[in-house]
Design a protein around this motif. Structure first.
Motif, mmCIF file in Angstrom:
data_model
loop_
_atom_site.group_PDB
_atom_site.id
_atom_site.type_symbol
_atom_site.label_atom_id
_atom_site.label_comp_id
_atom_site.label_asym_id
_atom_site.label_seq_id
_atom_site.Cartn_x
_atom_site.Cartn_y
_atom_site.Cartn_z
ATOM 1 N N PHE A 175 0.527 -1.401 0.118
ATOM 2 C CA PHE A 175 -0.405 -0.198 -0.175
ATOM 3 C C PHE A 175 0.765 1.044 0.000
ATOM 4 O O PHE A 175 0.515 2.070 -1.060
ATOM 5 C CB PHE A 175 -0.841 -0.202 1.116
ATOM 6 N N VAL A 196 -17.782 -11.137 -0.267
ATOM 7 C CA VAL A 196 -17.853 -12.487 0.012
ATOM 8 C C VAL A 196 -16.569 -13.203 -0.519
ATOM 9 O O VAL A 196 -15.929 -12.390 -1.394
ATOM 10 C CB VAL A 196 -19.109 -13.719 -0.921
ATOM 11 N N LEU A 268 -10.820 -14.137 5.735
ATOM 12 C CA LEU A 268 -9.505 -13.756 5.036
ATOM 13 C C LEU A 268 -8.482 -14.001 5.760
ATOM 14 O O LEU A 268 -9.026 -13.522 7.298
ATOM 15 C CB LEU A 268 -9.237 -12.749 3.996
HETATM 16 C C1 HEM Z 1 -4.852 -7.143 0.804
HETATM 17 C C2 HEM Z 1 -5.233 -6.084 1.010
HETATM 18 C C3 HEM Z 1 -6.634 -6.911 0.443
HETATM 19 C C4 HEM Z 1 -6.283 -9.074 -0.061
HETATM 20 C C5 HEM Z 1 -5.032 -9.709 0.471
HETATM 21 C C6 HEM Z 1 -7.505 -9.197 -0.483
HETATM 22 C C7 HEM Z 1 -7.915 -10.651 -0.883
HETATM 23 C C8 HEM Z 1 -9.422 -10.482 -1.565
HETATM 24 C C9 HEM Z 1 -9.810 -12.122 -1.511
HETATM 25 C C10 HEM Z 1 -9.360 -13.074 -1.784
HETATM 26 C C11 HEM Z 1 -12.147 -11.727 -1.739
HETATM 27 C C12 HEM Z 1 -11.970 -12.889 -1.677
HETATM 28 C C13 HEM Z 1 -12.177 -13.509 -4.173
HETATM 29 C C14 HEM Z 1 -13.186 -14.430 -4.015
HETATM 30 O O1 HEM Z 1 -12.871 -15.360 -3.643
HETATM 31 O O2 HEM Z 1 -13.396 -14.867 -4.958
HETATM 32 C C15 HEM Z 1 -11.636 -10.631 -1.396
HETATM 33 C C16 HEM Z 1 -12.861 -9.941 -2.175
HETATM 34 C C17 HEM Z 1 -13.196 -8.622 -1.933
HETATM 35 N N1 HEM Z 1 -11.891 -7.784 -1.893
HETATM 36 FE FE1 HEM Z 1 -10.341 -8.040 -1.126
HETATM 37 N N2 HEM Z 1 -8.478 -7.464 -0.786
HETATM 38 C C18 HEM Z 1 -7.486 -6.584 -0.148
HETATM 39 C C19 HEM Z 1 -7.951 -5.396 -0.334
HETATM 40 C C20 HEM Z 1 -8.960 -5.166 -1.004
HETATM 41 C C21 HEM Z 1 -9.568 -3.354 -1.214
HETATM 42 C C22 HEM Z 1 -8.603 -2.523 -0.455
HETATM 43 C C23 HEM Z 1 -10.598 -3.554 -1.023
HETATM 44 C C24 HEM Z 1 -11.262 -2.033 -1.925
HETATM 45 C C25 HEM Z 1 -11.412 -1.002 -1.392
HETATM 46 C C26 HEM Z 1 -11.103 -5.327 -1.481
HETATM 47 C C27 HEM Z 1 -12.454 -5.151 -1.623
HETATM 48 C C28 HEM Z 1 -12.519 -6.878 -2.197
HETATM 49 C C29 HEM Z 1 -14.330 -6.750 -2.049
HETATM 50 C C30 HEM Z 1 -15.533 -5.708 -2.370
HETATM 51 C C31 HEM Z 1 -14.381 -7.949 -2.186
HETATM 52 C C32 HEM Z 1 -15.906 -8.953 -2.376
HETATM 53 C C33 HEM Z 1 -15.885 -8.994 -4.543
HETATM 54 C C34 HEM Z 1 -17.080 -10.217 -3.390
HETATM 55 O O3 HEM Z 1 -18.405 -10.272 -3.029
HETATM 56 O O4 HEM Z 1 -17.520 -10.443 -5.099
HETATM 57 N N3 HEM Z 1 -10.370 -5.687 -0.619
HETATM 58 N N4 HEM Z 1 -10.411 -9.897 -1.645
#
Ligand code: HEM
Length: 325
Positions: A175, A196, A268
């Motif tokens: 970041f 999710v 997670l």
């Molecule tokens: C170190 C930082 C992050 C990691 C390692 C991470 C990792 C992940 C992972 C593995 C998923 C699940 C994907 C799946 O199973 O299909 C996820 C979902 C999601 N992430 Fe992150 N994420 C991070 C930061 C962020 C940030 C900064 C945002 C937005 C500002 C964000 C927004 C989302 C959203 C909205 C979902 C849900 C998607 C859905 O419902 O289809 N993430 N993230």
């Protein structure tokens, strides 16, 4: 001593330079005012997001993750939208990203109204803001004026998008490399308030943490029971979804994600880790126990939307978000 003529010409050069910088290197509020005839670009975007939201609230999570994955890879340049056999959207971390069709629909409407004016990268930023507000977030203004990038490589997405088990210090580095401090990082992870994941992503945490044959001890034991008995049975062939937030508030932008973390219900590994690492735990506590989140989250989203943007003569305004002109 400098003569008045020399002084005023120096002043002029400085003024010229700073004017040039503020014109070309900056984003601005109301950037599209008067650039699309008498049409209001932001309300065209909002009405399309609203109709999708009315049909499917999950679009909030789709678009929000799309922005994060765009901005983290080569900046917020809409490179995630480009089609192609090896473009970013084909990279494994992007395979579950969705919402591309909404951006297409918005682009089509804007091209029909004022061709070649509104960039795909600005569309993403405004659409995400609108979706968040529809899901209960506080309204905020976004700056516009981004241009669209010309390249998109799956390899860059693979190398730049953080994996779910990234250690906190490495996440902080990632970041920071984009001008976002640890506070911003914890706030932005609050985006998981609407999202999710899938059982396959957390299988090891439930059944074989670090090769131990046991669940991750940092995960709430009662939650482990629920997840392993009901949501993610060990030998299920179906990759079910798992809410990243309290199931009762997963479609709402609020601070319940942080409250869940304090009960060891971070889904997670990175979610739980920010509540346990000394450098971020205090931020999680603060956001869980106050009502600061909505406002601060917006500010962090504005910062995310400004990462490595292309402005002025850089890049282009794509006519079709899926291909360069
Ligand atoms: C170190 C930082 C992050 C990691 C390692 C991470 C990792 C992940 C992972 C593995 C998923 C699940 C994907 C799946 O199973 O299909 C996820 C979902 C999601 N992430 Fe992150 N994420 C991070 C930061 C962020 C940030 C900064 C945002 C937005 C500002 C964000 C927004 C989302 C959203 C909205 C979902 C849900 C998607 C859905 O419902 O289809 N993430 N993230």
């Amino acid at each position: 001593m400098k003569s008045p003529v020399m002084l005023s010409s120096t002043l002029l050069v400085v003024l010229f330079l700073s004017f040039g910088i503020s014109c070309h290197a900056q984003l601005g509020y109301g950037y599209y005012n008067g650039k699309c005839g008498n049409q209001d670009v932001e309300s065209i975007i909002r009405s399309i997001v609203q109709s999708r939201f009315n049909a499917d609230r999950k679009i909030v999570a789709g678009l929000l993750r799309l922005q994060f994955h765009d901005c983290f890879v080569n900046g917020c340049d809409a490179s995630i939208l480009l089609d192609g056999p090896f473009s970013e959207k084909t990279a494994p971390p992007n395979l579950s990203v969705f919402g591309y069709d909404v951006i297409d629909q918005i682009k089509k409407a804007l091209e029909a109204t004022c061709p070649g004016v509104v960039s795909c990268s600005d569309i993403i930023i405004a659409a995400v803001r609108d979706a968040l507000v529809m899901a209960g977030g506080l309204p905020y203004r976004v700056q516009m004026g981004r241009k669209d990038g010309m390249v998109s490589f799956a390899g860059l997405a693979n190398n730049n998008l953080p994996p779910p088990n990234i250690p906190v210090p490495l996440a902080i580095q990632a970041f920071q490399a984009r001008g976002l401090n640890p506070f911003d990082m914890v706030l932005l992870l609050g985006g998981h308030t609407v999202g999710v994941t899938h059982c396959s992503v957390i299988r090891d945490r439930l059944y074989n943490f670090n090769g131990s044959g046991r669940p991750d001890p940092s995960l709430n034991p009662l939650y482990v029971q629920i997840l392993s008995n009901i949501v993610c049975p060990r030998f299920s062939s179906v990759d079910n979804i798992v809410f990243l937030d309290d199931p009762s508030s997963v479609l709402t932008v609020d601070n319940s994600y942080y409250k869940q973390l304090l009960q060891n219900k971070g889904i997670l590994p990175i979610d739980q880790a920010i509540a346990m690492d000394w450098s971020t735990a205090w931020i999680v506590q603060l956001l869980a126990n106050t009502n600061l989140f909505p406002n601060l989250f917006n500010q962090a989203m504005v910062k995310l939307g400004a990462v490595q943007v292309l402005t002025g003569q850089q890049g282009q305004i794509r006519r079709d978000c899926r291909r360069t002109n």
